[in-house]
Design a protein around this motif. Sequence first.
Motif, PDB file in Angstrom:
ATOM      1  N   SER A  82      36.569 -30.098  84.617  1.00 17.90           N
ATOM      2  CA  SER A  82      35.698 -30.995  85.373  1.00 17.90           C
ATOM      3  C   SER A  82      36.015 -30.936  86.870  1.00 17.90           C
ATOM      4  CB  SER A  82      35.781 -32.429  84.856  1.00 17.90           C
ATOM      5  OG  SER A  82      37.113 -32.851  84.728  1.00 17.90           O
ATOM      6  N   ILE A  95      40.483 -37.019  78.626  1.00 13.57           N
ATOM      7  CA  ILE A  95      40.655 -36.295  79.881  1.00 13.57           C
ATOM      8  C   ILE A  95      42.108 -35.844  79.944  1.00 13.57           C
ATOM      9  CG2 ILE A  95      40.558 -36.402  82.392  1.00 13.57           C
ATOM     10  CD1 ILE A  95      38.535 -38.734  82.040  1.00 13.57           C
ATOM     11  N   PHE A  99      37.717 -32.272  80.848  1.00  8.27           N
ATOM     12  CA  PHE A  99      37.018 -33.358  80.171  1.00  8.27           C
ATOM     13  C   PHE A  99      36.652 -32.865  78.778  1.00  8.27           C
ATOM     14  CE2 PHE A  99      34.257 -36.777  79.227  1.00  8.27           C
ATOM     15  CZ  PHE A  99      34.549 -37.799  80.133  1.00  8.27           C
ATOM     16  N   ARG A 137      31.237 -35.919  86.847  1.00  4.99           N
ATOM     17  CA  ARG A 137      32.623 -35.771  86.395  1.00  4.99           C
ATOM     18  C   ARG A 137      33.513 -35.199  87.497  1.00  4.99           C
ATOM     19  NH1 ARG A 137      31.909 -33.854  80.009  1.00  4.99           N
ATOM     20  NH2 ARG A 137      31.279 -35.935  79.290  1.00  4.99           N
TER      21      ARG A 137
END
Length: 170
Positions: A80, A110, A90, A138
């Motif tokens: 991300s 994450i 992510f 993101r």
Amino acid sequence: MRAKTPSESRTVMTDLVLPSETNPLNNLFGGELLARMDRAASIAARRHSRRITVTASVNHVAFNRAVPLGSVVTVEAAVSRAFKTSMEIFIDVWIEDRFTGERTKANEAIYTFVAVDDTGKPTEVPPLKPETDLEKERYAAALRRKQLSLVLAGKMKAADATELKALFAS
């Protein structure tokens, strides 16, 4: 280094939940899911950096839905945001109804990975160029999460956390 897109690192792993991987309620053990997410994230980080990568932290995990025995589970991981030597990954976890085939988002996480050379020393990674609205969202949020983590660890002064301050400015 050429900037890469999240789709270049995207990793999709699909598997079946077996009896040996479940708890007494016949749902996938959380630790088993964490291991699957770590593997997918590791592959995504390696695809982005083309280096050996190591898990630096698990920043967020949400176990929103149980994953029942016999479910088809798909773990999707993509970078991300790329920083100097680290990458935020992510992860979205989907379960597929075995009768209808309908996919439902069950969990997310994450992770942060660091690229290292053959001696274990952190090494630079390529920048990331988000393309879709979700990738851009993101990407922006990753810097806020990093700054918050640095402030909480005492490695950054709150006054220097520009992205965090922007959240509270009117």
